[in-house]
Design a protein around this motif. Structure first.
Motif, PDB file in Angstrom:
ATOM      1  N   ILE A  21      -4.718 -32.396   1.858  1.00 19.62           N
ATOM      2  CA  ILE A  21      -4.365 -31.545   2.926  1.00 19.62           C
ATOM      3  C   ILE A  21      -4.499 -30.358   2.999  1.00 19.62           C
ATOM      4  N   VAL A  22      -5.035 -29.911   4.039  1.00 11.87           N
ATOM      5  CA  VAL A  22      -5.465 -28.459   4.291  1.00 11.87           C
ATOM      6  C   VAL A  22      -4.377 -27.508   4.424  1.00 11.87           C
ATOM      7  N   PRO A  23      -4.409 -26.392   3.622  1.00 15.35           N
ATOM      8  CA  PRO A  23      -2.896 -25.628   3.882  1.00 15.35           C
ATOM      9  C   PRO A  23      -3.141 -24.981   5.442  1.00 15.35           C
ATOM     10  N   SER A  24      -1.925 -24.561   6.046  1.00 17.00           N
ATOM     11  CA  SER A  24      -2.025 -24.092   7.277  1.00 17.00           C
ATOM     12  C   SER A  24      -2.659 -22.516   7.135  1.00 17.00           C
ATOM     13  N   ARG A  25      -3.471 -22.471   8.150  1.00 20.31           N
ATOM     14  CA  ARG A  25      -3.845 -20.991   8.437  1.00 20.31           C
ATOM     15  C   ARG A  25      -2.902 -19.822   8.668  1.00 20.31           C
ATOM     16  N   LEU A  26      -1.434 -20.375   9.343  1.00 15.68           N
ATOM     17  CA  LEU A  26      -0.621 -19.460   9.861  1.00 15.68           C
ATOM     18  C   LEU A  26       0.642 -19.443   8.969  1.00 15.68           C
ATOM     19  N   TYR A  27       1.503 -18.460   9.135  1.00 11.15           N
ATOM     20  CA  TYR A  27       2.977 -18.359   8.765  1.00 11.15           C
ATOM     21  C   TYR A  27       3.910 -19.063   9.666  1.00 11.15           C
ATOM     22  N   GLU A  28       4.844 -19.648   9.078  1.00 14.58           N
ATOM     23  CA  GLU A  28       5.674 -20.597   9.831  1.00 14.58           C
ATOM     24  C   GLU A  28       6.743 -19.746  10.475  1.00 14.58           C
ATOM     25  N   ILE A  29       6.917 -19.658  11.685  1.00 12.14           N
ATOM     26  CA  ILE A  29       8.015 -18.620  12.300  1.00 12.14           C
ATOM     27  C   ILE A  29       9.352 -19.131  11.599  1.00 12.14           C
ATOM     28  N   THR A 204       5.268  -9.277  19.541  1.00 11.77           N
ATOM     29  CA  THR A 204       6.749 -10.132  19.082  1.00 11.77           C
ATOM     30  C   THR A 204       6.685 -10.915  17.578  1.00 11.77           C
ATOM     31  N   ALA A 205       7.490 -11.571  17.196  1.00 15.99           N
ATOM     32  CA  ALA A 205       7.252 -12.269  16.283  1.00 15.99           C
ATOM     33  C   ALA A 205       6.582 -13.377  16.489  1.00 15.99           C
ATOM     34  N   GLU A 206       6.560 -14.165  17.849  1.00 20.53           N
ATOM     35  CA  GLU A 206       5.989 -15.331  18.132  1.00 20.53           C
ATOM     36  C   GLU A 206       4.442 -14.986  18.432  1.00 20.53           C
ATOM     37  N   CYS A 208       2.640 -12.680  16.722  1.00 22.52           N
ATOM     38  CA  CYS A 208       2.270 -12.186  15.487  1.00 22.52           C
ATOM     39  C   CYS A 208       2.025 -13.521  14.528  1.00 22.52           C
ATOM     40  N   ALA A 209       2.997 -14.557  14.944  1.00 20.87           N
ATOM     41  CA  ALA A 209       2.702 -15.711  13.995  1.00 20.87           C
ATOM     42  C   ALA A 209       1.491 -16.313  14.329  1.00 20.87           C
ATOM     43  N   ALA A 210       0.972 -16.212  15.788  1.00 17.13           N
ATOM     44  CA  ALA A 210      -0.054 -16.679  15.894  1.00 17.13           C
ATOM     45  C   ALA A 210      -1.495 -16.270  15.580  1.00 17.13           C
ATOM     46  N   PHE A 211      -1.452 -15.210  14.659  1.00 19.35           N
ATOM     47  CA  PHE A 211      -2.663 -14.693  14.008  1.00 19.35           C
ATOM     48  C   PHE A 211      -2.633 -15.227  12.561  1.00 19.35           C
ATOM     49  N   PRO A 212      -3.943 -15.601  12.096  1.00 21.26           N
ATOM     50  CA  PRO A 212      -3.854 -16.309  10.946  1.00 21.26           C
ATOM     51  C   PRO A 212      -3.753 -15.209   9.674  1.00 21.26           C
ATOM     52  N   SER A 246       6.056  -1.690   0.186  1.00 21.16           N
ATOM     53  CA  SER A 246       6.438  -2.934   1.029  1.00 21.16           C
ATOM     54  C   SER A 246       5.037  -3.264   1.915  1.00 21.16           C
ATOM     55  N   GLN A 247       4.198  -2.431   1.934  1.00 19.80           N
ATOM     56  CA  GLN A 247       2.732  -2.830   2.485  1.00 19.80           C
ATOM     57  C   GLN A 247       1.869  -3.847   1.651  1.00 19.80           C
ATOM     58  N   GLN A 248       2.450  -4.361   0.531  1.00 20.91           N
ATOM     59  CA  GLN A 248       2.011  -5.247  -0.474  1.00 20.91           C
ATOM     60  C   GLN A 248       2.430  -6.355   0.101  1.00 20.91           C
ATOM     61  N   PHE A 249       3.418  -6.588   0.694  1.00 25.48           N
ATOM     62  CA  PHE A 249       3.898  -8.052   1.296  1.00 25.48           C
ATOM     63  C   PHE A 249       3.237  -8.523   2.232  1.00 25.48           C
ATOM     64  N   GLU A 250       2.405  -9.451   1.941  1.00 20.72           N
ATOM     65  CA  GLU A 250       1.332 -10.136   2.877  1.00 20.72           C
ATOM     66  C   GLU A 250       2.114 -10.640   3.968  1.00 20.72           C
ATOM     67  N   GLU A 251       3.354 -11.336   4.073  1.00 20.50           N
ATOM     68  CA  GLU A 251       4.006 -11.745   5.103  1.00 20.50           C
ATOM     69  C   GLU A 251       4.728 -10.710   5.929  1.00 20.50           C
ATOM     70  N   GLY A 252       4.714  -9.571   5.477  1.00 20.37           N
ATOM     71  CA  GLY A 252       5.466  -8.407   6.108  1.00 20.37           C
ATOM     72  C   GLY A 252       5.738  -8.279   7.797  1.00 20.37           C
ATOM     73  N   TYR A 253       4.638  -8.623   8.226  1.00 24.95           N
ATOM     74  CA  TYR A 253       4.764  -8.613   9.811  1.00 24.95           C
ATOM     75  C   TYR A 253       5.662  -9.643  10.317  1.00 24.95           C
ATOM     76  N   MET A 254       5.847 -10.610   9.472  1.00 22.93           N
ATOM     77  CA  MET A 254       6.728 -11.777   9.996  1.00 22.93           C
ATOM     78  C   MET A 254       8.081 -11.703   9.426  1.00 22.93           C
ATOM     79  N   ALA A 255       8.273 -10.483   8.467  1.00 18.33           N
ATOM     80  CA  ALA A 255       9.686 -10.357   8.004  1.00 18.33           C
ATOM     81  C   ALA A 255      10.355  -9.203   8.529  1.00 18.33           C
ATOM     82  N   TRP A 256       9.763  -8.110   8.855  1.00 22.92           N
ATOM     83  CA  TRP A 256      10.513  -6.905   9.163  1.00 22.92           C
ATOM     84  C   TRP A 256      11.577  -7.211  10.307  1.00 22.92           C
ATOM     85  N   ARG A 257      11.626  -7.940  10.884  1.00 24.23           N
ATOM     86  CA  ARG A 257      12.927  -8.260  11.926  1.00 24.23           C
ATOM     87  C   ARG A 257      14.045  -8.999  11.438  1.00 24.23           C
ATOM     88  N   LEU A 258      13.729  -9.552  10.425  1.00 23.53           N
ATOM     89  CA  LEU A 258      14.899 -10.431   9.686  1.00 23.53           C
ATOM     90  C   LEU A 258      15.971  -9.558   8.935  1.00 23.53           C
TER      91      LEU A 258
END
Ligand SMILES: [Fe+2]
Length: 405
Positions: A21-29, A204-206, A208-212, A246-258
């Motif tokens: 099962i190939v891992p997703s290239r994307l983060y899940e919103i 937008t978060a949406e 952003c989530a489309a970028f691998p 905090s720049q070291q957090f790879e999922e940071g672009y998905m996180a800062w709005r939460l």
């Protein structure tokens, strides 16, 4: 932890029968990033011994006093760049450069130029910025080009600062595009919400989530974020708040709005006072926010957003108009002698050092070369040969029109 392409940690380990099962290239919103991993990164403590050329480490932010360094010593400049690169990439993500611009009269003069531009633009009803309603702050978009056209002498003096070129080169290499925006926050000005910056920070978060995952890392490598203090900035005036590491957090672009991550920022941010002419540079993926101005001062900064030649800048810059308007001032600087570093810094700021995209039918590489000449190559040659304004304008125009499809 250095940003790295994520495939290592996403190593294929799951199988459905004999099929991998190939891992997703994307983060899940719909799946929140790991808050535990985030706080683990952000609770690191910077060891002062790691950056021997810094003056001090204050609340995890390395502070350098540039007045201690002789800029003509190439090896020192290179060693500083090594430290700055590591800080931005895999260290706290932010550094302060004291005495970045020591000519306070130049800064006061430029502040008058900015005031003239702001007065001219007053009344434009659509103005505002990302985080403040129109009228709360004064903002000059593209202060870079407007400054060049309004007062070329002070522009050339300001952007010929070799420390600017050294900082840009440390993160982006020798070819980059400077853009700048003035921000003046008046007493009572509200704080910003924590955020990351351009590129993915402005989506937008949406979207952003489309970028691998690889592009979530690349985004932070394509821009250097900075600010030069154009006023005193005591702590109560609200200099920029940062969350080191905090720049070291790879999922940071998905996180800062939460909300969980925003609250962590509100509980843990740090900020340093700046004096007129100090600068701060930071990784655009660092969580940050402008502070609240409790003081009686206008807090004034020229925000620098410097784009890699491999990326798209946030603002369009008309290099030809800048070169045309500044050519006399640049030639005078060049004729002073002994200011090669300043000339070099200014040319890199106003002329593209990268020849692509281009039209290879009209601009084939020179024999034996891989790339046609850049605008900067033309400008350096023109300075050597003391070209007139008309001649350099014609040559740059030719580079630009010949590059069109
Ligand atoms: Fe920002």
């Amino acid at each position: 932890m250095a940003p790295s392409l994520p495939q290592d940690e996403e190593a294929p380990s799951t199988r459905n029968g004999s099929k991998r099962i190939v891992p997703s290239r994307l983060y899940e919103i719909d799946k929140a990033p790991s808050f535990t991993q985030f706080t683990k990164l952000c609770t690191q403590t910077q060891n002062p011994d790691d950056y021997p050329l810094s003056d001090s480490i204050v609340t995890n932010i390395p502070v350098y006093d540039l007045s201690k360094y002789n800029i003509s010593e190439t090896s020192i400049a290179s060693s500083l760049q090594d430290e700055w690169f590591e800080i931005l990439r895999s260290g706290p993500g932010v550094l302060v450069l004291k005495n970045f611009e020591t000519d306070s009269s130049l800064l006061h003069r430029i502040n008058e130029v900015f005031d003239e531009i702001i007065s001219k633009e007053e009344g434009a009803s659509s103005k505002g910025d990302h985080f403040a309603a129109a009228g709360k702050n004064s903002r000059i978009w593209n202060s870079f080009q407007k400054h060049a056209l309004q007062d070329p002498d002070s522009f050339v003096e300001y952007y010929s600062n070799p420390w600017l070129a050294i900082a840009c080169e440390a993160w982006l290499g020798p070819a980059y595009q400077v853009t700048a925006q003035v921000n003046i926050v008046k007493p009572g000005g509200a704080p910003q919400n924590p955020h990351r910056d351009y590129h993915l920070g402005f989506q937008t978060a949406e979207s952003c989530a489309a970028f691998p995952k690889s592009m979530q890392i690349a985004s932070q490598l394509l821009t250097l974020q900075g600010a030069v203090a154009h006023s005193e900035m005591p702590l109560d005036s609200g200099p920029t708040r940062f969350l080191p590491f905090s720049q070291q957090f790879e999922e940071g672009y998905m996180a800062w709005r939460l909300s969980e991550f925003k609250q962590y920022f509100e509980d843990h941010w740090v900020s340093l006072p700046l004096n007129l002419g100090d600068a701060v540079f930071f990784n655009p993926a660092l969580f940050h926010a402008a502070g609240e101005n409790h003081s009686q001062l206008d807090r004034s900064a020229n925000l620098l957003q410097i784009s890699s030649a491999f990326g798209k800048p946030m603002e369009t810059i008309d290099n030809l108009a800048i070169i045309k308007n500044c050519w006399g001032a640049l030639k005078r600087l060049n004729s002073e002698g002994g200011r090669d570093r300043e000339v070099d810094a200014c040319v890199r700021a106003i002329a593209s050092g990268y020849p692509f995209p281009t039209n290879l039918d009209r601009r084939p590489p020179a024999p034996g070369g891989m790339a046609p000449c850049s605008e900067a190559d033309v400008v350096f040659g023109a300075l050597q040969e003391d070209w007139t304004t008309d001649r350099v304008v014609e040559a740059i125009q030719k580079v630009q029109t010949d590059s069109l499809a």
